[in-house]
Design an enzyme around this catalytic site. Structure first.
Site, PDB file in Angstrom:
ATOM      1  N   PRO A 108       0.828  -1.207   0.000  1.00 21.56           N
ATOM      2  CA  PRO A 108       0.000   0.000   0.000  1.00 21.56           C
ATOM      3  C   PRO A 108       0.861   1.256   0.000  1.00 21.56           C
ATOM      4  CG  PRO A 108      -0.843  -1.596   1.570  1.00 21.56           C
ATOM      5  CD  PRO A 108       0.470  -2.125   1.092  1.00 21.56           C
ATOM      6  N   GLU A 139      11.788  10.775 -21.920  1.00 20.62           N
ATOM      7  CA  GLU A 139      13.068  10.316 -22.453  1.00 20.62           C
ATOM      8  C   GLU A 139      13.204   8.834 -22.128  1.00 20.62           C
ATOM      9  OE1 GLU A 139      17.845  11.422 -21.866  1.00 20.62           O
ATOM     10  OE2 GLU A 139      16.269  12.536 -20.805  1.00 20.62           O
TER      11      GLU A 139
END
Length: 273
Positions: A108, A139
Site C-alpha cells: 500500500p 526520455e
C-alpha cells in the site's frame, strides 16, 4: 459457448464492482541487455506526475476494457513502445527476447495516485537498439546497472544521479538477482548472444551479468561438459583467437532447458564450501 446457470446470470447482472475498493494493475519490465561490454537496463524518464522527471522502469496500466490484454501482452506492448522494436517482425529481436514473470508488488502506498498492484517482468535480449520515448515518457535510455548504486536490499546509495521512482529500485534489484541466478541453472545466457557465438563471447555474458571474473579454461570445460547447453555449428569466427591462436569455434544454443551440473558463480561456490 455454454451459458452460465440462471442463478449465476442473475448474480452477475446485479453485481456492483463499486461496492469494493478500486484497484488498478500495471506491468513493469526489467529489460536487460549488454552494450559495450556492460550490463544495461532500459529506463524511461517520467514526463508527468507523480515523480515527474525521475527515472523508472518501462511500464504502464494493463488495458482492461478497451483493447483488453493479458499481462504478458501488456509487458510486450510496453517494451515495443519504449524500444521502437516491431513485435511482428519475423526473426527480429522481440521474437528472440526471453520474457518471464518476475514477481508481484502491492505494498500500500507504492503509488501515490491509488492502490496499484504491479506485475513485474524480466526480459533478456541481445543487441537491442537505442530506445525511444513513448507514451507519457519524456526520455528513454539504456543505463549501466553498475552506475545506479543499487544495494542488495533494493535501495540506491546516496549521490546517485538517476534516482528511480516508485519502488523500482527494489524491482530492479530483484530482477538482477533472478537473472544472475537463472544463468547458473538454465541456458538463458545464450539469450544475450547472437544466434551463433563463441565460448569466450558466452563467458563475457556470464562475467558481465555476474560481475565476476571467470577462469577461461575452467569455463570452457564446464560449458562443453553440460549436455545440451551448446552445440557446435561446424564454423569458426572470422577473427583469430587471442595471441594469434586458431579461430574460435562457433556454437549455437542447444536444446537443454536446465543445466546439469549447474554453473555456479564463484562467490556462490565459496558459500557452498
Amino acid at each position: 459457448m455454454n451459458q452460465p446457470p440462471q442463478d449465476e446470470r442473475e448474480f452477475l447482472a446485479s453485481y456492483d464492482p463499486r461496492a469494493y475498493d478500486p484497484v488498478s494493475v500495471t506491468v513493469d519490465v526489467v529489460a536487460l541487455t549488454i552494450r559495450d561490454g556492460a550490463l544495461n537496463v532500459l529506463l524511461v524518464r517520467r514526463g508527468q506526475a507523480p515523480f515527474a522527471g525521475m527515472w523508472a522502469l518501462p511500464g504502464g496500466f494493463v488495458r482492461g476494457v478497451t483493447d483488453a490484454e493479458d499481462l504478458s501482452s501488456a509487458a510486450r506492448r510496453e517494451l515495443a513502445e519504449e524500444t521502437g522494436l516491431d513485435p511482428s517482425q519475423p526473426g527480429g529481436p522481440m521474437e528472440r527476447m526471453h520474457l518471464e514473470q518476475l514477481a508481484t508488488y502491492g505494498t500500500p502506498g507504492r503509488d501515490p495516485r491509488m492502490r496499484v498492484i504491479s506485475v513485474a517482468y524480466l526480459a533478456f535480449a541481445p543487441e537491442l537498439p537505442d530506445p525511444r520515448a513513448g507514451g507519457d515518457a519524456a526520455e528513454a535510455a539504456w543505463a549501466r546497472v553498475d552506475g545506479l548504486g543499487l544495494s542488495e536490499a533494493g535501495a540506491q546509495h546516496p549521490g546517485v544521479t538517476r534516482k528511480l521512482a516508485f519502488d523500482h529500485a527494489r524491482i530492479l534489484a530483484d530482477g538482477l538477482e533472478r537473472a544472475r541466478g537463472k544463468l547458473e541453472y538454465t541456458p538463458l545466457a545464450t539469450a544475450f548472444c547472437p544466434p551463433e557465438f563463441t565460448v569466450p563471447e558466452l563467458r563475457a555474458v556470464y562475467e558481465t551479468v555476474w560481475g565476476e571474473e571467470l577462469h577461461a579454461g575452467n569455463f570452457h570445460r564446464k560449458v562443453l561438459s553440460v549436455p545440451g547447453f551448446v552445440e557446435a555449428t561446424g564454423g569458426t569466427a572470422d577473427r583469430e583467437g587471442r595471441r594469434g591462436g586458431p579461430r574460435p569455434k562457433l556454437y549455437r544454443a542447444g536444446d537443454a532447458r536446465l543445466l546439469h551440473p549447474a554453473l555456479l558463480r564463484p562467490s556462490r561456490e565459496e558459500e557452498i564450501r
